[in-house]
Design a protein around this motif. Structure first.
Motif, PDB file in Angstrom:
ATOM      1  N   UNK A 218       0.585  -1.127  -0.073  1.00  0.00           N
ATOM      2  CA  UNK A 218      -0.046  -0.092   0.127  1.00  0.00           C
ATOM      3  C   UNK A 218       0.725   1.137   0.022  1.00  0.00           C
ATOM      4  N   UNK A 219       1.941   1.202   0.784  1.00  0.00           N
ATOM      5  CA  UNK A 219       2.640   2.392   0.869  1.00  0.00           C
ATOM      6  C   UNK A 219       3.272   2.886  -0.477  1.00  0.00           C
ATOM      7  N   UNK A 222       0.502   4.692  -2.241  1.00  0.00           N
ATOM      8  CA  UNK A 222       0.139   5.778  -1.585  1.00  0.00           C
ATOM      9  C   UNK A 222       1.178   6.873  -2.199  1.00  0.00           C
ATOM     10  N   UNK A 237      11.323   4.969  -2.460  1.00  0.00           N
ATOM     11  CA  UNK A 237      10.437   4.173  -1.830  1.00  0.00           C
ATOM     12  C   UNK A 237      10.760   2.743  -1.675  1.00  0.00           C
ATOM     13  N   UNK A 241      13.527  -0.094   0.866  1.00  0.00           N
ATOM     14  CA  UNK A 241      13.087  -1.303   1.544  1.00  0.00           C
ATOM     15  C   UNK A 241      13.613  -2.651   1.251  1.00  0.00           C
ATOM     16  N   UNK A 317      12.675   0.416  12.432  1.00  0.00           N
ATOM     17  CA  UNK A 317      12.152  -0.423  13.411  1.00  0.00           C
ATOM     18  C   UNK A 317      12.943  -1.423  14.421  1.00  0.00           C
TER      19      UNK A 317
ATOM     20  N   UNK B  53      -9.530   4.137  -6.942  1.00  0.00           N
ATOM     21  CA  UNK B  53      -8.247   3.965  -7.679  1.00  0.00           C
ATOM     22  C   UNK B  53      -8.415   4.417  -9.040  1.00  0.00           C
ATOM     23  N   UNK B  95      -6.050  10.968  -1.997  1.00  0.00           N
ATOM     24  CA  UNK B  95      -6.790   9.881  -1.600  1.00  0.00           C
ATOM     25  C   UNK B  95      -6.183   9.381  -0.309  1.00  0.00           C
ATOM     26  N   UNK B  97      -6.011   6.200   2.143  1.00  0.00           N
ATOM     27  CA  UNK B  97      -6.172   4.861   2.024  1.00  0.00           C
ATOM     28  C   UNK B  97      -7.032   4.230   3.215  1.00  0.00           C
ATOM     29  N   UNK B  99      -6.155   1.071   5.117  1.00  0.00           N
ATOM     30  CA  UNK B  99      -5.457   0.534   6.004  1.00  0.00           C
ATOM     31  C   UNK B  99      -4.489   1.463   6.596  1.00  0.00           C
ATOM     32  N   UNK B 102      -0.583   0.447   6.912  1.00  0.00           N
ATOM     33  CA  UNK B 102       0.276   0.145   5.583  1.00  0.00           C
ATOM     34  C   UNK B 102       0.266   1.333   4.621  1.00  0.00           C
ATOM     35  N   UNK B 103      -0.106   2.512   4.910  1.00  0.00           N
ATOM     36  CA  UNK B 103      -0.120   3.505   3.937  1.00  0.00           C
ATOM     37  C   UNK B 103       1.213   4.336   3.857  1.00  0.00           C
ATOM     38  N   UNK B 104       1.923   4.378   5.177  1.00  0.00           N
ATOM     39  CA  UNK B 104       3.088   5.040   5.415  1.00  0.00           C
ATOM     40  C   UNK B 104       4.365   4.218   5.255  1.00  0.00           C
ATOM     41  N   UNK B 105       5.453   4.645   4.512  1.00  0.00           N
ATOM     42  CA  UNK B 105       6.764   3.780   4.178  1.00  0.00           C
ATOM     43  C   UNK B 105       7.385   3.446   5.515  1.00  0.00           C
ATOM     44  N   UNK B 106       7.506   2.195   6.037  1.00  0.00           N
ATOM     45  CA  UNK B 106       8.228   2.163   7.311  1.00  0.00           C
ATOM     46  C   UNK B 106       9.393   2.664   7.481  1.00  0.00           C
ATOM     47  N   UNK B 154       6.240   3.733  12.791  1.00  0.00           N
ATOM     48  CA  UNK B 154       6.099   2.921  13.862  1.00  0.00           C
ATOM     49  C   UNK B 154       6.025   3.156  15.146  1.00  0.00           C
ATOM     50  N   UNK B 155       6.389   4.723  15.258  1.00  0.00           N
ATOM     51  CA  UNK B 155       6.133   5.162  16.433  1.00  0.00           C
ATOM     52  C   UNK B 155       4.977   5.804  16.718  1.00  0.00           C
ATOM     53  N   UNK B 165      -1.756  10.434   7.378  1.00  0.00           N
ATOM     54  CA  UNK B 165      -2.222  10.338   6.008  1.00  0.00           C
ATOM     55  C   UNK B 165      -3.190  11.214   5.472  1.00  0.00           C
ATOM     56  N   UNK B 168      -1.214  14.370   4.954  1.00  0.00           N
ATOM     57  CA  UNK B 168      -0.717  14.600   3.433  1.00  0.00           C
ATOM     58  C   UNK B 168      -1.633  14.745   2.493  1.00  0.00           C
TER      59      UNK B 168
END
Ligand SMILES: Nc1ncnc2c1ncn2[C@@H]1O[C@H](COP(=O)(O)OP(=O)(O)OP(=O)(O)O)[C@@H](O)[C@H]1O
Ligand code: SF4
Ligand SMILES: [Mg+2]
Lengths: 324, 326
Positions: A218-219, A222, A237, A241, A317, B53, B95, B97, B99, B102-106, B154-155, B165, B168
């Motif tokens: 999803x990211x 997005x 992006x 990863x 993480x 989409x 848009x 999303x 979830x 899952x939408x932000x890049x970890x 993750x924080x 989101x 943004x």
């Protein structure tokens, strides 16, 4: 971070201790060096004097303790054959092997990452299918055979590249390096590529799998929904990863590359540790074998630590978990 | 009269898979005016996300827009070249999303992910972009935004991530926001806050909001208009109060009936019988036929999407035109 490092160092020490015992016992089981080192004509007295001089008359556990005590002082024994400290013999040849392994790893990344990226982004293009098919060859062709073919084509037929030795070297920090001279680099190209063959395939496959998996996240969608350019999506992006698994595997592979550079070093007469250990095994030069194996253990431990640290730099993480 | 902000006309988005053509969106029409909220509802798999989409031009192969128009201020997005579409995405059309986890890049910090969005559409310095990112975080109620900008996803909790989101999405004060069930993954109190904020911000900036959900109570409180989807088609649309009070389509009635409510406490919940049909082999005619209590032989012909009451359309040949008690 300090607590993490300290814990890792203690673990490392324990691993080294256990490995030293295993290595010592393993090498002891390989065979009796006396038969090879002492001429059959020697009389009983000479024989016993030699055994005593080498410390082989003591019971096994005493031999181990002596070895361990010396090892702590940085003395891994003297080579039976060269009558030089085993550690020095190995350290002398280490730069050559390191140079080869680093060259192979760099080549694997420079060649493997772009190809894997392309194959992952355009999985159905004929070029991608070609890349993937070729990567199977990289996995399955024997290293020595590819090495010989490289020599046949580029050294014998075309005469472009030299096929043996390290070429001209430069001494820095008391160690000789090839990669700083033109001639040295020319000598390095073929062995490094030969050793890189397997890794290139590995990096291609890892990168492709990572790209394909990440593109579905999803990211990534997005990121596209934010109106970013395809280049930014791919190289920031997605790429950041997939670097995590690639760095981990390539890093861990580095130890293996050093340990298994034996074949390539033999084919290209590259004077590294691999060649030394093969010669030592042939004459059962125990101190050299033990010292070599201990060096490899240390190397693996160091590499694992470096990989963990790099990993935590790449993946935020992991960093947090280390702290708490 | 000027063109509405967003008008979707007979949109068809199909996936050409090995197993056959999946008509995920197959004749969807609705209109959203500036400052208005459209609730797009329907059960899981009815094609709500794919519709979203499609509006953003983010349908990936094997899917593509197979027909219809997506008019953004009169311009058809369905045929817009990708480069121009990218200029609108995240800028004029944003848009949010489904979830938030899952939408932000970890592996990227929040500031990176926000600043890149600002700089993708505005020629401003990094400092200026950071300033705008900080303001946007403040706007959606994130405390100490300066500090939060330096954090990784993750924080944050799920609710906070969804706020990021949303922030943004708001960066460029877009004309259209497609919000895909943005509150489903969150608990009720946070859901309420986010709904209230979304409503306020849209009214303030004159944004046309498409709110995707399967929660009718959310739509009742938030939306001006509603479009009900079933198996890729809009089966009923109209003003929210009118549709919820007097649904025309048996499916809409079934949906309303299955919402737990105080009036029916103690009674078993009513359910729509049967299963959602597979999109790969839909029955000819009305797709709801196998589950519909009012089905009749004529339903084997595709029913037209007709206006039975002013502003209220339904895709049914035998709608509930008499008053019904839901
Ligand atoms: N890439 C794809 N390939 C094939 N079919 C797809 C693809 N993406 C979506 N679909 C199909 O499109 C249909 C509609 O999916 P969509 O995600 O729009 O449903 P939804 O209404 O958003 O459901 P939910 O409430 O569960 O989010 C589904 O039946 C799904 O199988
Ligand atoms: S068209 Fe027929 S089957 Fe379809 S919803 Fe109307 S009455 Fe039911
Ligand atoms: Mg969805």
């Amino acid at each position: 971070m300090t607590a993490f490092l300290l814990r890792r160092l203690i673990q490392a020490a324990a691993v080294v201790l256990v490995m030293s015992l295993l290595v010592f016992l393993g090498v002891f089981a390989v065979g009796d060096p006396i038969e090879i080192l002492i001429s059959p004509e020697a009389d009983q007295f000479e024989r016993e004097r030699a055994i005593k001089a080498l410390g082989l008359d003591l019971p096994l556990w005493r031999q181990y303790l002596v070895f361990l005590g010396n090892a702590l002082r940085g003395d891994l024994g003297r080579s039976f054959v060269f009558n030089e400290p085993a550690l020095r013999l190995i350290l002398d040849r280490m730069p050559a092997t390191l140079e080869l392994a680093v060259g192979a790893t760099v080549a694997a990344l420079i060649i493997g990452l772009p190809l894997g990226l392309y194959a992952g982004l355009k999985p159905n293009s004929p070029l991608s299918k070609g890349i993937m098919a070729t990567s199977i060859l990289g996995f399955s062709l024997p290293t020595f055979w590819v090495g010989l073919m490289l020599i046949m084509v580029f050294a014998v037929q075309l005469g472009w590249l030299p096929s043996t030795g390290r070429g001209e070297t430069v001494t820095i920090l008391g160690m000789r390096w090839s990669f700083l001279t033109r001639d040295g680099i020319a000598h390095l190209i073929m062995p490094a590529l030969n050793l890189a063959l397997f890794k290139i395939s590995l990096v291609i496959r890892l990168t492709r799998a990572g790209v394909r998996e990440t593109m579905l996240m999803d990211y990534v969608k997005f990121a596209r929904a934010k109106g970013l350019s395809p280049a930014r999506v791919t190289f920031v992006h997605v790429f950041k990863n997939i670097l995590i698994p690639v760095v981990t595997v390539v890093g861990l592979e580095f130890g293996g590359t050093i340990a298994f550079s034996v074949v390539t070093e033999s084919v290209f007469a590259w004077p590294g540790m691999g060649k030394l250990i093969i010669d030592s095994i042939n004459v059962l030069d125990r101190p050299v074998m033990v010292a070599y194996l201990m060096m490899i253990v240390l190397l693996f431990i160091t590499i694992n630590l470096v990989v963990d640290i790099t990993y935590s730099l790449l993946d935020p993480r992991v960093r947090l978990e280390g702290k708490s | 009269m000027s063109a509405p902000t967003l008008e979707v006309r007979n949109l068809k988005t199909h996936f050409f898979t090995r197993g056959g053509v999946v008509k995920a969106v197959d004749d969807v029409s609705f209109t959203v005016e500036a400052g208005k909220v459209l609730g797009l509802v329907g059960e899981s798999g009815s094609g709500k996300t794919v519709t979203g989409f499609s509006i953003l031009g983010l349908v990936d192969p094997p899917g593509r827009i197979a027909g219809g128009q997506i008019l953004f201020k009169g311009r058809d997005l369905a045929t817009l070249p990708e480069a121009e579409m990218r200029g609108l995405r995240g800028n004029r059309i944003a848009m949010i999303f489904q979830d938030p986890m899952m939408t932000l890049n970890p592996v990227l910090r929040i500031d990176t992910q926000m600043i890149e969005t600002v700089q993708a559409h505005a020629k401003v310095s990094r400092e200026e972009a950071r300033q705008r990112a900080r303001d946007a975080l403040g706007q959606v109620g994130i405390p100490s935004p300066d500090e939060r900008l330096k954090s990784y996803p993750h924080q944050f909790s799920g609710g906070m991530r969804q706020r990021v989101a949303i922030a943004i999405a708001l960066l460029h004060k877009p004309d259209v926001i497609v919000a895909d069930e943005p509150t489903t993954a969150l608990d009720v109190t946070i859901q309420g806050q986010i709904l209230a904020e979304a409503q306020k911000l849209c009214a303030q900036f004159g944004t046309a909001l498409v709110w995707i959900t399967h929660d009718l109570s959310v739509v009742a409180g938030l939306a001006d208009d509603i479009a009900v989807m079933y198996a890729g088609k809009v089966v009923e649309s109209g003003p929210v109060a009118q549709v919820l009070d007097a649904p025309l389509h048996p499916y809409t009635l079934g949906l309303i009936g299955s919402v737990p409510s105080r009036n029916h406490r103690g009674e078993p919940l009513r359910q729509i019988p049967g299963m959602t049909p597979s999109l790969l082999n839909l029955p000819a005619g009305c797709a709801f036929r196998s589950r519909c209590p009012r089905a009749e032989p004529g339903c084997a012909e595709p029913p037209p999407f007709a206006e039975y009451r002013p502003g209220q359309h339904a895709r049914c040949i035998h709608p509930h035109q008499e008053a019904v008690a839901a």
